[in-house]
Motif scaffolding. Structure first.
Motif, short mmCIF file in Angstrom:
data_model
loop_
_atom_site.label_atom_id
_atom_site.label_comp_id
_atom_site.label_asym_id
_atom_site.label_seq_id
_atom_site.Cartn_x
_atom_site.Cartn_y
_atom_site.Cartn_z
N MET A 106 17.79 93.18 -27.41
CA MET A 106 18.28 93.36 -26.04
C MET A 106 19.78 93.13 -25.95
O MET A 106 20.50 93.84 -25.24
CB MET A 106 17.53 92.41 -25.10
N ILE A 107 20.27 92.16 -26.67
CA ILE A 107 21.70 91.83 -26.62
C ILE A 107 22.54 92.95 -27.23
O ILE A 107 23.65 93.25 -26.76
CB ILE A 107 21.96 90.50 -27.36
N ASN A 108 22.02 93.61 -28.27
CA ASN A 108 22.83 94.58 -29.00
C ASN A 108 22.57 96.02 -28.61
O ASN A 108 23.51 96.82 -28.57
CB ASN A 108 22.58 94.42 -30.51
N ARG A 122 24.37 93.71 -20.15
CA ARG A 122 25.57 93.13 -19.56
C ARG A 122 25.56 91.62 -19.75
O ARG A 122 24.56 90.94 -19.53
CB ARG A 122 25.64 93.47 -18.09
N GLY A 123 26.69 91.08 -20.18
CA GLY A 123 26.80 89.64 -20.40
C GLY A 123 26.21 89.18 -21.72
O GLY A 123 25.87 88.01 -21.88
N SER A 124 26.11 90.09 -22.70
CA SER A 124 25.48 89.76 -23.97
C SER A 124 26.21 88.65 -24.72
O SER A 124 25.59 87.82 -25.38
CB SER A 124 25.38 91.00 -24.86
N SER A 125 27.54 88.62 -24.63
CA SER A 125 28.30 87.56 -25.32
C SER A 125 27.98 86.19 -24.76
O SER A 125 27.93 85.20 -25.50
CB SER A 125 29.80 87.84 -25.21
N VAL A 126 27.72 86.12 -23.44
CA VAL A 126 27.35 84.84 -22.83
C VAL A 126 25.96 84.43 -23.27
O VAL A 126 25.70 83.25 -23.56
CB VAL A 126 27.42 84.95 -21.29
N TYR A 127 25.05 85.40 -23.36
CA TYR A 127 23.68 85.09 -23.78
C TYR A 127 23.65 84.52 -25.19
O TYR A 127 22.86 83.63 -25.50
CB TYR A 127 22.82 86.35 -23.71
#
Length: 323
Positions: A106-108, A122-127
């Motif tokens: 999901m993040i990538n 959206r916001g994957s770096s925060v996750y």
């Protein structure tokens, strides 16, 4: 005039080639010997102690052969600890890797950018930071926090109070006082604490997969699940294999988490006991029996090695490479 003898071409290079091996040996052998001594001597000492009745604090050490290993067969608490370790071994890697792969996917590649480009949500770096956070926290802190999560409602238990707040108070339980729940509580905490590391590790592996492959698959009508199963998993399988073996080794331990959450007795009726805690209890709880504890440690070592080899054999498959 003094005549000098000419050397054949290449003689000097051969001499230098021969001379480098003693130099390399002089550099590597002392370090290898020191490393080997401090690496393997504890194992050899433990194996020797497992054949004795040493109490750990006495000067006497009598050789008893395989008596400590025979004693394990008739030790019901050891069988309970072994059963719990097998549950952790079978359940924790499956849950952790499945959760790690899903979240990393999901993040990538879980989102869609402009012109249908495949991107992370959206916001994957925060996750990534949020998921990885448990890895920078001590295991002791994790155990203490989750001990309060599963505490009774009148003791501030977060889970039971949350269930009552949303009208599901009938589901509240004394999670740490019921023997049947103890090992599953450990499974939940282990999965939560390990998953973040594998999210980051799988994310690093997925970043090497060209996005064109995903976009072509989506244009051909493949679903997200199909691309995950047919593209993502095969291309990160080497990383999954490494994670599975590493998780198997972690699941065979569990000492710090169980000893803090449930105590060195393994919780109520010893139902949450694991082999690592059993070793500690036999060695440092009167009557101290380092010999028996060392024998359990040797069995734990052999089981860990066997599990690692079996997992590596089972999970081995043909490597998929990108052209």
């Amino acid at each position: 005039m003094r005549r000098t003898r000419s050397r054949p071409a290449g003689t000097s290079s051969v001499a230098l080639q021969r001379g480098k091996y003693p130099f390399l040996l002089a550099l590597t052998v002392p370090g290898a010997v020191i490393y080997g001594y401090f690496m393997f001597s504890p194992y050899l000492q433990a194996m020797w102690i497992s054949l004795t009745d040493w109490g750990g604090y006495t000067a006497t050490m009598n050789f008893v052969g395989l008596d400590n290993f025979r004693r394990m067969i008739a030790d019901p608490q050891l069988l309970t600890a072994l059963r719990n370790n097998l549950i952790l071994l079978l359940v924790v890697p499956v849950l952790t890797l499945a959760l790690g792969l899903f979240l990393a996917s999901m993040i990538n590649v879980g989102g869609r950018g402009r012109a249908g480009a495949v991107t992370g949500v959206r916001g994957s770096s925060v996750y990534k930071v949020v998921y990885f956070f448990p890895q920078v926290v001590s295991v002791v802190i994790v155990a203490v926090v989750w001990k309060y999560v599963f505490a009774p409602a009148n003791a501030g238990g977060v889970l039971n109070n949350a269930l009552e707040a949303i009208g599901l108070g009938r589901l509240a339980q004394l999670w740490l006082a019921e023997p049947k729940y103890l090992i599953w509580v450990v499974v939940i905490v282990m999965t939560w604490s390990f998953a973040g590391f594998y999210v980051v590790m799988f994310s690093a592996a997925m970043q090497s997969i060209p996005r064109d492959i995903y976009e072509a698959a989506l244009l051909d009508g493949s679903s997200r699940f199909t691309t995950f199963r047919k593209i993502t998993v095969p291309l990160v399988w080497d990383t999954v294999q490494v994670g599975w073996v590493y998780l198997a080794i972690q699941a065979m331990d569990g000492f710090a988490l169980v000893s803090v959450m449930l105590g060195t007795g393994g919780g109520v009726e010893g139902a949450g006991d694991v082999l690592g805690v059993k070793v500690y209890r036999e060695a440092f709880t009167p009557p101290n029996n380092f010999g028996y504890a060392a024998a359990i440690g040797v069995v734990l070592l052999l089981l860990t090695l066997a599990v690692s080899l079996i997992f590596m054999r089972i999970l081995r498959r043909e490597r998929v490479e990108l052209a």
